[in-house]
Design a protein around this motif. Sequence first.
Motif, PDB file in Angstrom:
ATOM      1  N   SER A 266      17.332  14.394 -29.677  1.00 53.70           N
ATOM      2  CA  SER A 266      18.286  14.905 -28.691  1.00 53.70           C
ATOM      3  C   SER A 266      17.625  15.386 -27.407  1.00 53.70           C
ATOM      4  CB  SER A 266      19.086  16.063 -29.299  1.00 53.70           C
ATOM      5  OG  SER A 266      19.838  15.593 -30.386  1.00 53.70           O
ATOM      6  N   THR A 267      16.343  15.732 -27.478  1.00 49.10           N
ATOM      7  CA  THR A 267      15.675  16.195 -26.268  1.00 49.10           C
ATOM      8  C   THR A 267      14.690  15.152 -25.741  1.00 49.10           C
ATOM      9  OG1 THR A 267      14.061  17.346 -27.647  1.00 49.10           O
ATOM     10  CG2 THR A 267      15.911  18.634 -26.822  1.00 49.10           C
ATOM     11  N   ARG A 268      14.005  14.442 -26.656  1.00 47.31           N
ATOM     12  CA  ARG A 268      13.052  13.414 -26.216  1.00 47.31           C
ATOM     13  C   ARG A 268      13.791  12.133 -25.860  1.00 47.31           C
ATOM     14  NH1 ARG A 268       8.243  11.980 -30.276  1.00 47.31           N
ATOM     15  NH2 ARG A 268       9.955  10.854 -31.262  1.00 47.31           N
ATOM     16  N   LEU A 269      14.997  12.008 -26.387  1.00 43.29           N
ATOM     17  CA  LEU A 269      15.853  10.831 -26.167  1.00 43.29           C
ATOM     18  C   LEU A 269      15.252   9.606 -26.866  1.00 43.29           C
ATOM     19  CD1 LEU A 269      16.860  11.638 -22.487  1.00 43.29           C
ATOM     20  CD2 LEU A 269      17.998  12.323 -24.609  1.00 43.29           C
ATOM     21  N   ALA A 270      15.140   8.441 -26.162  1.00 40.49           N
ATOM     22  CA  ALA A 270      14.716   7.207 -26.833  1.00 40.49           C
ATOM     23  C   ALA A 270      13.252   6.925 -26.530  1.00 40.49           C
ATOM     24  CB  ALA A 270      15.579   6.037 -26.379  1.00 40.49           C
ATOM     25  N   ALA A 271      12.396   7.137 -27.525  1.00 39.49           N
ATOM     26  CA  ALA A 271      10.965   6.903 -27.345  1.00 39.49           C
ATOM     27  C   ALA A 271      10.599   5.581 -28.025  1.00 39.49           C
ATOM     28  CB  ALA A 271      10.154   8.055 -27.928  1.00 39.49           C
ATOM     29  N   PRO A 272      10.222   4.567 -27.251  1.00 42.03           N
ATOM     30  CA  PRO A 272       9.922   3.259 -27.843  1.00 42.03           C
ATOM     31  C   PRO A 272       8.633   3.313 -28.681  1.00 42.03           C
ATOM     32  CG  PRO A 272      10.175   3.118 -25.440  1.00 42.03           C
ATOM     33  CD  PRO A 272      10.066   4.565 -25.792  1.00 42.03           C
ATOM     34  N   ILE A 273       8.679   2.640 -29.823  1.00 44.25           N
ATOM     35  CA  ILE A 273       7.463   2.454 -30.616  1.00 44.25           C
ATOM     36  C   ILE A 273       6.756   1.223 -30.057  1.00 44.25           C
ATOM     37  CG2 ILE A 273       6.506   2.066 -32.904  1.00 44.25           C
ATOM     38  CD1 ILE A 273       8.978   3.348 -34.118  1.00 44.25           C
ATOM     39  N   ALA A 274       5.696   1.452 -29.272  1.00 46.24           N
ATOM     40  CA  ALA A 274       4.962   0.332 -28.680  1.00 46.24           C
ATOM     41  C   ALA A 274       3.945  -0.218 -29.674  1.00 46.24           C
ATOM     42  CB  ALA A 274       4.262   0.787 -27.403  1.00 46.24           C
ATOM     43  N   GLN A 275       3.495   0.646 -30.589  1.00 43.01           N
ATOM     44  CA  GLN A 275       2.499   0.223 -31.571  1.00 43.01           C
ATOM     45  C   GLN A 275       2.758   0.976 -32.873  1.00 43.01           C
ATOM     46  OE1 GLN A 275      -1.539   0.489 -30.072  1.00 43.01           O
ATOM     47  NE2 GLN A 275      -2.403   0.122 -32.104  1.00 43.01           N
ATOM     48  N   LEU A 276       2.784   0.250 -33.977  1.00 45.28           N
ATOM     49  CA  LEU A 276       2.973   0.842 -35.301  1.00 45.28           C
ATOM     50  C   LEU A 276       1.680   0.614 -36.075  1.00 45.28           C
ATOM     51  CD1 LEU A 276       4.806   2.184 -37.414  1.00 45.28           C
ATOM     52  CD2 LEU A 276       5.728  -0.076 -37.954  1.00 45.28           C
ATOM     53  N   ASP A 277       0.909   1.669 -36.277  1.00 46.35           N
ATOM     54  CA  ASP A 277      -0.455   1.537 -36.778  1.00 46.35           C
ATOM     55  C   ASP A 277      -1.201   0.528 -35.894  1.00 46.35           C
ATOM     56  OD1 ASP A 277      -0.042   3.485 -38.705  1.00 46.35           O
ATOM     57  OD2 ASP A 277       0.614   2.041 -40.214  1.00 46.35           O
ATOM     58  N   ASP A 278      -1.631  -0.587 -36.455  1.00 37.97           N
ATOM     59  CA  ASP A 278      -2.402  -1.526 -35.611  1.00 37.97           C
ATOM     60  C   ASP A 278      -1.568  -2.713 -35.117  1.00 37.97           C
ATOM     61  OD1 ASP A 278      -2.099  -2.636 -38.046  1.00 37.97           O
ATOM     62  OD2 ASP A 278      -4.215  -3.071 -38.416  1.00 37.97           O
ATOM     63  N   ARG A 279      -0.237  -2.609 -35.273  1.00 42.59           N
ATOM     64  CA  ARG A 279       0.597  -3.740 -34.853  1.00 42.59           C
ATOM     65  C   ARG A 279       1.409  -3.393 -33.613  1.00 42.59           C
ATOM     66  NH1 ARG A 279       3.020  -5.709 -40.623  1.00 42.59           N
ATOM     67  NH2 ARG A 279       3.204  -3.471 -41.030  1.00 42.59           N
ATOM     68  N   GLU A 280       1.363  -4.300 -32.619  1.00 45.55           N
ATOM     69  CA  GLU A 280       2.119  -4.059 -31.385  1.00 45.55           C
ATOM     70  C   GLU A 280       3.553  -4.535 -31.530  1.00 45.55           C
ATOM     71  OE1 GLU A 280       0.213  -5.257 -27.801  1.00 45.55           O
ATOM     72  OE2 GLU A 280      -1.640  -4.185 -28.311  1.00 45.55           O
ATOM     73  N   LEU A 281       4.459  -3.773 -30.929  1.00 48.46           N
ATOM     74  CA  LEU A 281       5.877  -4.144 -30.948  1.00 48.46           C
ATOM     75  C   LEU A 281       6.331  -4.440 -29.520  1.00 48.46           C
ATOM     76  CD1 LEU A 281       5.690  -2.467 -33.705  1.00 48.46           C
ATOM     77  CD2 LEU A 281       8.136  -2.104 -33.367  1.00 48.46           C
ATOM     78  N   PRO A 282       7.312  -5.340 -29.362  1.00 46.96           N
ATOM     79  CA  PRO A 282       7.851  -5.572 -28.019  1.00 46.96           C
ATOM     80  C   PRO A 282       8.592  -4.337 -27.510  1.00 46.96           C
ATOM     81  CG  PRO A 282       9.155  -6.739 -29.674  1.00 46.96           C
ATOM     82  CD  PRO A 282       7.974  -6.151 -30.395  1.00 46.96           C
ATOM     83  N   THR A 283       8.477  -4.056 -26.235  1.00 44.82           N
ATOM     84  CA  THR A 283       9.241  -2.958 -25.643  1.00 44.82           C
ATOM     85  C   THR A 283      10.138  -3.528 -24.546  1.00 44.82           C
ATOM     86  OG1 THR A 283       7.467  -2.458 -24.093  1.00 44.82           O
ATOM     87  CG2 THR A 283       7.508  -1.200 -26.144  1.00 44.82           C
ATOM     88  N   ASP A 284      11.162  -2.784 -24.209  1.00 48.63           N
ATOM     89  CA  ASP A 284      12.159  -3.248 -23.239  1.00 48.63           C
ATOM     90  C   ASP A 284      12.514  -2.056 -22.350  1.00 48.63           C
ATOM     91  OD1 ASP A 284      14.455  -3.999 -21.855  1.00 48.63           O
ATOM     92  OD2 ASP A 284      15.306  -5.112 -23.547  1.00 48.63           O
ATOM     93  N   PRO A 285      11.699  -1.832 -21.305  1.00 54.32           N
ATOM     94  CA  PRO A 285      11.889  -0.627 -20.475  1.00 54.32           C
ATOM     95  C   PRO A 285      13.299  -0.506 -19.901  1.00 54.32           C
ATOM     96  CG  PRO A 285       9.795  -1.683 -19.966  1.00 54.32           C
ATOM     97  CD  PRO A 285      10.526  -2.626 -20.882  1.00 54.32           C
ATOM     98  N   GLU A 286      13.910  -1.634 -19.602  1.00 53.39           N
ATOM     99  CA  GLU A 286      15.243  -1.565 -19.012  1.00 53.39           C
ATOM    100  C   GLU A 286      16.262  -1.049 -20.023  1.00 53.39           C
ATOM    101  OE1 GLU A 286      18.546  -4.481 -16.992  1.00 53.39           O
ATOM    102  OE2 GLU A 286      16.511  -5.276 -17.241  1.00 53.39           O
ATOM    103  N   LEU A 287      16.185  -1.589 -21.247  1.00 54.59           N
ATOM    104  CA  LEU A 287      17.107  -1.135 -22.295  1.00 54.59           C
ATOM    105  C   LEU A 287      16.832   0.336 -22.646  1.00 54.59           C
ATOM    106  CD1 LEU A 287      19.352  -1.764 -24.310  1.00 54.59           C
ATOM    107  CD2 LEU A 287      17.600  -2.615 -25.905  1.00 54.59           C
ATOM    108  N   THR A 288      15.555   0.697 -22.700  1.00 54.77           N
ATOM    109  CA  THR A 288      15.209   2.091 -22.991  1.00 54.77           C
ATOM    110  C   THR A 288      15.795   3.022 -21.931  1.00 54.77           C
ATOM    111  OG1 THR A 288      13.176   1.434 -24.126  1.00 54.77           O
ATOM    112  CG2 THR A 288      13.269   3.692 -23.284  1.00 54.77           C
TER     113      THR A 288
END
Lengths: 299, 299
Positions: A266-288
């Motif tokens: 509720s305070t940090r809002l939507a924090a994208p997971i760019a990396q999960l342990d050693d795996r990179e995830l796609p991010t979408d700054p516009e959607l975020t």
Amino acid sequence: MSATSPSAPAPVLVLVPGVTGAPADGGAAFHVADATVPQLSVTDLVATRGDGIFETIGAFDGTPVNVGPHLARLARSAEMVDLPAPDLGVLADAVDAVIAAHEPVAELSVRVMYTRGIEGAGEPTCWIHARVSDDWSPYRAGMKVAALDRGLPTSAPATSPWLLAGAKTLSYAVNMAAVREAKRRGAADVLFVSSDGYALEGPTSTLLVRRGDTFLTTPVSAGVLAGTSVQTLFAWLREQQGLATGEELMTLDDVAASDGAWLLSSTRLAAPIAQLDDRELPTDPELTARFERVLKGGI
Amino acid sequence: MSATSPSAPAPVLVLVPGVTGAPADGGAAFHVADATVPQLSVTDLVATRGDGIFETIGAFDGTPVNVGPHLARLARSAEMVDLPAPDLGVLADAVDAVIAAHEPVAELSVRVMYTRGIEGAGEPTCWIHARVSDDWSPYRAGMKVAALDRGLPTSAPATSPWLLAGAKTLSYAVNMAAVREAKRRGAADVLFVSSDGYALEGPTSTLLVRRGDTFLTTPVSAGVLAGTSVQTLFAWLREQQGLATGEELMTLDDVAASDGAWLLSSTRLAAPIAQLDDRELPTDPELTARFERVLKGGI
């Protein structure tokens, strides 16, 4: 000593002696108190047993978001830990009062705290504390998250309700220890995993996963908190965007192979997971950024 | 309102600003404070996150028992939760001071509390609070205990140290919820069971089991607190009675089929398990009374 600089607006404290009914002394249900002096007894059960529950509400440009859902969840937590039902009308008014008493700021963090009270008194303690939100911009830009075992299976809420999975209690020592462990691993936050291998939630956040045009979160029955932010986003995604939403048990592989994942609060809002342990995830700054606007109440 | 009657001796509070070194203000390392007024900030992390550790020391006729082992365990808990090492000399002196300041009573409960402190201050909070012990006689006479799942496997401490199994933290909401569940089942206390089926400990106590002339407890490696009382009894059993002691993983069937079982704590002392769920266990009032004398320091 304070975390905020001397020029930052002062936090505001409201005590709520009337949280379960009229105060015994006939006074007001709530009143502003001095946040700079001690207000809690050392024998309050929150200080001796971590025995209490809470909610953190975000207020943006003076407007609190999701007050009703937060207070409803507080009432559910109270039921789970056998605390008397709080008066949600009193609390809603007290939330307004604490925000009104605070200097206007862009982002305010409003904590509603409800404890079992002083040992032997048989009366809960309640206060609401508002302060300028932390600077969450590094998290909102995308973060590395460490997956950490939470020890419990997804069946725990059904078999062992005393383990309080899904109650928002003030016994957060494990959550805090997990975040410290994540930082030792070079990550900013944690994604908890059940002992049967499913992604659950963060220590202070809800998991949101995108798979194509479908947005998913962890089922509450698996022992996670019922997220208020995810419900806001789900409603917007369905009603404004015509997209599908749902609850699903997901493995870490599912999350890592997704089209995007976020930890919501509720305070940090939507924090994208760019990396999960050693795996990179796609991010979408516009959607975020759109999520952020929606979560600030500005649909 | 207080749990104790108006005629009961007043609790004593000592604040310990010098718990990790000389206080910043150049004042004393500890001092007696007014226990009847609020002394804690609402932003102390113990109040917002249950983020702290503690020890409860029993004092009998003015003499505290096992101060050294209790404070050593506090230091281990501090390490497990990344709190600065407490000054054990200061704490030992402060324990003496709080007892000296309390009206003489037969049984005193002395709590040493150590929290992460006010948010952002970066300095822990420490206090010691002494009050007349609860009346534990109904427990000491033999009690019914409910076996409740703790959700975690005995391997948790090795694989997932952030779950803090074995640290004596102030996040005790689950322990308190388990005791409430036990009371709903007509029992007085709880014996926690690991997810792999082993008896662990009580929410605030250590398991002791008798099998013939051998006395057993749960291995600390299984994720239980290292009990101070069990070590006192083990030393007495070995050195004064020539009996065998050891650590062993025991199932509920093992406990139910034993020649006696107790839940041990520093203030309640040796509480016999007379009934474990629906199974009765043999009790030995004479041995229990001897345990009680030993645990009071009167070997």
